[in-house]
Design a protein around this motif. Structure first.
Motif, short mmCIF file in Angstrom:
data_model
loop_
_atom_site.label_atom_id
_atom_site.label_comp_id
_atom_site.label_asym_id
_atom_site.label_seq_id
_atom_site.Cartn_x
_atom_site.Cartn_y
_atom_site.Cartn_z
N SER A 35 0.85 -1.19 0.00
CA SER A 35 0.00 0.00 0.00
C SER A 35 0.88 1.23 0.00
O SER A 35 1.87 1.29 0.73
N THR A 54 0.78 5.75 -1.26
CA THR A 54 -0.01 6.85 -1.81
C THR A 54 0.67 7.29 -3.10
O THR A 54 1.86 7.58 -3.09
N ASN A 80 0.46 9.94 -6.21
CA ASN A 80 -0.13 11.20 -6.69
C ASN A 80 -1.34 11.59 -5.84
O ASN A 80 -2.37 12.02 -6.36
N GLY A 81 -1.18 11.40 -4.54
CA GLY A 81 -2.21 11.83 -3.60
C GLY A 81 -3.32 10.83 -3.38
O GLY A 81 -4.19 11.04 -2.54
N LYS A 82 -3.31 9.73 -4.13
CA LYS A 82 -4.39 8.75 -3.97
C LYS A 82 -3.84 7.45 -3.39
O LYS A 82 -2.74 7.02 -3.77
N PRO A 83 -4.61 6.80 -2.52
CA PRO A 83 -4.13 5.52 -1.99
C PRO A 83 -4.13 4.44 -3.08
O PRO A 83 -5.01 4.42 -3.93
N ALA A 84 -3.11 3.60 -3.03
CA ALA A 84 -3.01 2.51 -4.00
C ALA A 84 -2.57 1.26 -3.26
O ALA A 84 -1.59 1.28 -2.51
N ASN A 112 4.94 7.95 0.01
CA ASN A 112 4.21 8.91 -0.78
C ASN A 112 4.95 9.05 -2.11
O ASN A 112 6.07 9.53 -2.15
N THR A 126 5.23 10.35 -6.08
CA THR A 126 4.74 11.27 -7.11
C THR A 126 5.35 10.89 -8.45
O THR A 126 6.56 10.73 -8.55
N GLY A 147 1.43 13.21 -11.69
CA GLY A 147 0.95 13.93 -10.51
C GLY A 147 1.60 15.28 -10.33
O GLY A 147 1.41 15.93 -9.31
#
Lengths: 265, 789, 164
Positions: free
Chosen positions: C5, C7, C9-13, C71, C73, C77
């Motif tokens: 898990s 993040t 580009n700001g979204k959880p994946a 996190n 990017t 993003g």
């Protein structure tokens, strides 16, 4: 890359246990050498033990006359640390010359020396400064730590935790890059510590880092590039490949040593 | 000049998708049900394939199929071909050996495919590929072109005794010999033009998909010329009829020639996709690309130039052995012949030239066109001979060049080419001013004070671009015509699609082609889109290589625009109720001459489609015109590059400290893009001269098989460049465009080596002039100086 | 297969991946963020550079599983909606790209460079800092120009910092 089992270590003891018990296991530190090797299918460990989340392996601290750096400290952290820049600027500069910026963000001191690539930079600093490698089991002098091509004194279940570098009076590192890989074709680390002078060479030697006693003796008389004029090392035992003959490397050792001494001032 | 018209530095229309990560390269595409293919490649340079045991591989997880050369042969898949026929001096045709997409009986170079594995995932395909057991009988290998013709050399192909593909020549041998006899001075050089790996940053890739319902195939492929790929794969390899095969070249990340050719991998993907009835994807890894992409250059040459007492060139002769590798790649035969020997006159009046070229097979990766293709090799020969000749005769190198420049046009050289326009003095003069050649002596002294050697080198180069007219190239052996096509589709709303047979993989066609249309039709550049790279969308076209997209591709667009304008004038005459002869088209408006009656371009476009104002019997509705444009001559870009270097004598490290380029590309559509093309070309040429080399060991193992050993030019190897142009228009096409894509790579190697040899005081330095090589050369100089003392 | 898990580009994946899955494979294949490219297999070309916890790394030389909790990017993003990041804008303005393949890695490296080295970057610094990014098209001339301009632009009031 071959398949492997991944283990995220949470503590050093656990990591050491896994390393000892799991068959064909390897430590994953920064991964900047290990992963490319695995991608090329030149290494195939069955188990990877990731130290990324183990506490206490990072950090830079001046303890008396020694600079102590945690094994998982990245090259970028060493290069930009004001403490390192103040105490041993040559070490900060050496770290700033490893790989490229992205590699320096991931690659670690411990990972680099445990791998002991004959063309990597850190072995020259450790031997040049007379550093001590501190592991989960003991303290190992740098001179005894690097034992040959990709070989170290580390035991099967032993993990590097930190390295202690004595702060020298003067030191400098000069690197002549392999034009393609940008690893050291020849790198020379020169350090003066009260009475002791060390000249350590990486990149050139067929079995990894080595010292040059003749240069050290000459520099003891006077720490000046002039002292090295006319001195050279024999080409025997040096690497020879498409990027440079053994003779060329031998010659470069002299050039880089003189330049390092000049730079150390 | 409008802000978006011809000559304006318009910012590129295609950039938005690339800077936001929205480009669509072949590897970015995924087809439903896609499988992955991995090639099992020969680890030996030369080996008979005794037996292949695929049973273990077939049992591996996820494996869909394991296929071999025997399967390929059983399905009667044809051989890959070389499409340019060269005839030897004895009249015999070139010896083209079969090139199966998967080797069946014998592997001829390290990397030659011997089997493939198709699996559910890439990792599974790779895992299984290692389980394919190939029983090889290793044979002796030959890698050095200079040794390939020896009696003792291993024979690679039955059809080519002595590994000789052809022994070709051009020019009048007797006249040249006579000229040499009368010479006051002869300069002689032995030259190795080092083998290069193109290394476009996007590795090659292919996805093939079979549509069983229509019995048709689609191939997404990293190709510079999708139609030519389709033609070869249909007509020669026989995978599918042309109309049942669609080739799409989406965004392609650089080519430099290496993506012109039709390779085994895409053929195998197509064949395998039909066999397994699922899409099959292949993406090359970089180390794989080193043994699977065609290499470039690799000439061994002895060359001589004869001068009279005044430094006038009397004649040139050259003998070249060209290494074409293990198989003849698509256009390989043309590179060391008609793209090489025909340029040996350089910018000079040379009364007689004779060139012999032996092309040979070796156990190495096939060699074919790489940026410049033959012309960098020719320029290197000529510009080294002139420079060394000047030094030997103690004539200023710029002066010697001036004395010999072609000054009257047209000029027929003794080696086919008829130069039609140029001003070589102008580019030399401008370059010398920009490079401050006058101040060089002072700079050299300053370098000396810092313990360094400084040198300056010229390269006044010429190239032949466009590689057309078709009739001419046909007479020289080309299997195709080298015209280009365009279709200009004006939509009812007045926006325009240009369908071009060219293909862009970095050149910026979506911008420059739109500039030409915007300029001509007076419509905003945003209203023009350029469509390319899909055989289902675009009419047959020849693709992009040889700096041809401007000179030939844009010319086709101009011709189509001529037709659009003519048709639109007819529509406008109905709309404006005036005689067609009275309609003039200016600034995007149709006007009735001598009146204030006007119709905007958009109104005319709309009326062409609604067709309310004219009878459909008199005038066909619609506004869409095409053109197949064939030029009347090659184009001849030329110019002068000046390189200045500083050499660290202790390490042998060469630093390029200044670079000046003045090029004559004829009409420039977008100076920003043209400068960028020159920058990139120079970097590749500097790479050849200083950094890049492809090394095989004597067993045929590739020593420089990755970026760990093959030196790619990086930002800190290069300076910023001074790039300017001069202009003489090419008379052979409507806008006078000459082409700019290859100039930098053609000009620069000689400039670098001329600068280094100037600094070192020895001519004994080969490419690449690596630190180790320069240091070794300096040692020799010092030794001979000591011996002389 | 272990789960990972992060993040992006700001979204959880989150996904289950084979341990040998590289971060770049996770981004390209699992998340279909294909702007991050693979141009070599020896960690040298830099086409795969992304930011992990604000630092440029080569996503071809990091396991996806090593990025657990991080996190990330990517080039996708970097822009703020339709407003390009100043470094993206600079690459377009100064013709810092041709085929576009190395460009995402170049831009991510350039933004990282500015984050570490500041807004006034001389040519020498930029060229040295680009050691880990290879471009075959541009000869670097315009990339260097673009980065210098983008760096200045990132420092002026109108510009934003990198999206992370």
């Amino acid at each position: 890359m071959y398949a492997f089992t991944y283990h995220r270590a949470t503590g050093l003891r656990q990591a050491g246990n896994m390393l000892g018990k799991l068959e064909d296991s390897k430590i994953l530190a920064g991964g900047q050498t290990l992963l490319p090797t695995m991608k090329q299918r030149l290494a195939s460990p069955a188990n990877l033990i990731d130290l990324g989340k183990v506490d206490g392996l990072k950090g830079i601290e001046l303890k008396g006359r020694s600079l102590v750096i945690g094994a998982m400290t990245t090259h970028s952290e060493v290069a930009t640390s004001p403490v390192v820049q103040q105490a041993i600027p040559a070490l900060a500069e050496l770290a700033s010359m490893i790989g490229d910026p992205a590699v320096r963000h991931m690659g670690t001191l411990g990972g680099s020396i445990a791998n002991n690539d004959p063309n990597s930079d850190y072995p020259a600093a450790l031997v040049g400064l007379g550093a001590t490698v501190i592991t989960t089991k003991r303290r190992i002098e740098a001179d005894a730590f690097f034992t040959g091509l990709f070989e170290t004194a580390l035991e099967a279940d032993e993990i590097i935790t930190k390295v202690s570098f004595p702060v020298p009076k003067k030191a400098a590192y000069m690197k002549f890059r392999n034009p393609a890989s940008r690893f050291a074709l020849v790198g020379v680390f020169v350090a003066k510590r009260s009475s002791e002078i060390r000249v350590a060479v990486t990149g050139a030697g067929a079995s990894g880092v080595f010292r040059v006693p003749a240069f050290e003796e000459a520099l003891k008389k006077r720490f000046s590039p002039k002292s090295l004029e006319g001195l050279s090392i024999p080409a025997t035992g040096l690497n020879s490949d498409i990027h440079g003959s053994a003779e060329y490397r031998a010659h470069l050792v002299g050039v880089m040593a003189r330049r390092a001494v000049a730079k150390a001032g | 000049m409008s802000a978006t018209g011809i000559g304006a530095p318009v910012r590129r229309k295609e950039d938005y998708r690339f800077i936001t990560g929205k480009g669509q390269y072949t590897d970015d595409l995924t087809r439903p049900g896609q499988t992955y293919i991995t090639f099992v490649r020969s680890p030996h340079a030369h080996a008979r394939i005794r037996r292949i045991d695929a049973s273990a591989a077939k049992g591996m997880p996820g494996v869909v199929a394991v296929l071999t050369g025997a399967d390929l042969a059983a399905d009667k898949v044809g051989s890959l071909i070389c499409g340019w026929a060269i005839t030897s001096k004895d009249g015999s045709p070139m010896k083209m050996a079969p090139h199966p997409a998967i080797a069946n009986t014998k592997a001829n170079h390290v990397g030659d495919p011997v089997a493939v594995v198709v699996a559910e995932t890439q990792a599974q395909a790779k895992d299984a590929a290692e389980k394919v057991v190939v029983d090889y009988e290793v044979l002796p290998a030959v890698v050095d072109p200079a040794k390939a013709q020896a009696k003792s050399a291993p024979q690679i192909h039955e059809v080519a005794p002595g590994n000789t593909i052809y022994e070709w020549h051009l020019g009048d041998q007797k006249a040249v010999e006579a000229a040499f006899k009368g010479a006051k001075h002869v300069t002689r050089l032995d030259i190795v033009n080092n083998r290069l790996v193109p290394n476009a940053m996007e590795p090659r890739a292919a996805i093939a998909e079979y549509d069983a319902g229509n019995d048709s195939l689609t191939l997404w492929n990293t190709t510079q010329n999708p139609h030519v790929a389709r033609l070869v794969i249909s007509a020669f390899v026989g995978i599918a009829p042309e109309h049942k095969l669609r080739v799409i070249a989406p965004d392609v990340g650089g080519g430099f020639g290496s993506k012109i050719f039709i390779y085994p991998e895409e053929v195998v993907c197509l064949w395998a996709a039909r066999k397994v009835n699922r899409p099959v994807k292949w993406v090359s890894e970089r180390t794989e690309a080193f043994v699977a992409d065609a290499h470039g250059r690799d000439h061994v040459t002895h060359a001589e130039m004869a001068f009279d007492g005044e430094g006038k060139i009397l004649a040139l002769r050259a003998k070249t052995i060209a290494n074409l590798g293990a198989y003849m790649s698509t256009f390989s035969s043309s590179v060391p012949t008609y793209l090489y020997a025909t340029l040996l006159s350089g910018q000079y009046e040379i009364p007689q030239i004779y060139c012999e070229v032996d092309a040979v097979y070796t156990n190495t990766v096939p060699v074919d066109a790489y940026r410049g293709a033959g012309r960098p090799e020719a320029t290197f020969v000529v510009e080294r001979l002139v420079e060394v000749g000047a030094r030997e005769m103690q004539i200023d190198p710029a002066d010697l060049r001036r004395r010999n420049f072609v000054k009257k046009f047209p000029h027929q050289t003794p080696v086919i080419m008829a130069y039609d326009a140029g001003d070589y003095n102008a580019s030399l003069k401008k370059a010398m001013e920009l490079a401050d050649v006058k101040g060089f002596a002072k700079r050299k002294r300053e370098s000396a004070r810092a313990g360094k050697l400084r040198g300056l080198g010229y390269s006044t180069y010429i190239e032949a671009c466009g590689i057309a007219p078709s009739q001419a190239v046909g007479s020289l052996g080309a299997g195709v015509g080298l015209w280009e096509s365009a279709e200009v589709r004006v939509n009812p709303t007045g926006s325009v699609e240009v369908l071009t047979g060219c293909h862009q993989h970095g050149q910026g066609h979506e911008t420059t082609f739109a500039q030409v249309v915007s300029d001509r039709l007076g419509i905003p550049i945003e209203n023009v889109s350029v469509v390319h790279g899909d055989t289902d969308k675009v009419q047959f076209g020849m693709g992009t290589y040889g700096s041809r997209s401007g000179a030939v591709g844009i010319s086709a667009i101009v011709k189509a625009l001529d037709k659009v304008e003519a048709k639109a004038k007819k529509v406008a005459s109905h709309l404006l109720e005036a005689a067609e002869a009275d309609i003039v088209f200016e600034n995007g408006q149709f006007k009735v001459a001598g009146t204030d009656k006007v119709a905007a371009f958009g109104d005319v476009a709309l009326n062409a489609y609604i067709a309310h104002k004219f009878s459909g019997q008199e005038l066909e509705p619609g506004l869409k015109e095409g053109s197949f444009y064939d030029p009347t001559n090659f184009t001849f870009p030329a110019g002068c590059h000046i390189c200045e270097v500083e050499v660290d004598t202790e390490t042998g490290q060469v630093e390029v400290v200044a670079w000046t380029a003045v090029d004559d590309f004829g009409k420039v559509i977008n100076p920003m893009i043209v400068e960028g093309q020159v920058h990139g070309g120079i970097a590749q040429g500097v790479g050849q001269a200083l950094l890049e080399n492809t090394t095989y060991d004597t067993d045929g193992q590739l020593v420089t098989g990755s970026y760990m050993d093959y030196t790619m030019p990086r930002a800190d190897n290069l300076p910023s460049f001074r790039v300017e142009t001069t202009e003489t228009l090419a008379p052979s096409n409507p806008l006078g465009i000459k082409g700019c894509g290859e100039a930098g790579a053609i000009a620069s190697p000689a400039a670098v080596i001329n600068a280094i040899t100037d600094a070192l005081g020895t001519e004994e330095i080969a490419m690449p002039a690596t630190p180790a090589a320069v240091w070794a050369a300096l040692q020799k100089v010092n030794q001979s100086r000591k011996a002389a003392e | 297969m272990p789960a990972v898990s992060m993040t992006v580009n700001g979204k959880p994946a989150t996904a289950d991946v084979e341990p040998r899955t590289l971060l770049v494979q996770f981004l390209r294949e699992n998340l279909r963020l294909t702007g991050t490219h693979v141009g070599c297999d020896t960690s040298q070309c830099g086409a795969c550079v992304v930011h992990v916890d604000g630092k440029a790394v080569k996503s071809c030389t990091m396991l996806a599983i090593q990025a657990e909790g991080a996190n990330v990017t990517t080039i996708e993003g970097l822009a703020n909606g339709s407003q390009l990041h100043p470094m993206q804008e600079a690459f377009r303005e100064h013709h810092g790209l041709q085929c576009g393949f190395c460009t995402p890695g170049m831009i991510m490296t350039a933004v990282d460079m500015v984050n570490r080295k500041g807004n006034e970057l001389d040519d020498h610094t930029i060229r040295e800092e680009l050691e880990g990014n290879i471009c075959r098209c541009t000869g670097y001339h315009n990339i260097v120009k673009a980065i210098a301009a983008g760096a200045r632009s990132m420092g002026t009031g109108g510009a934003r910092k990198a999206a992370e």
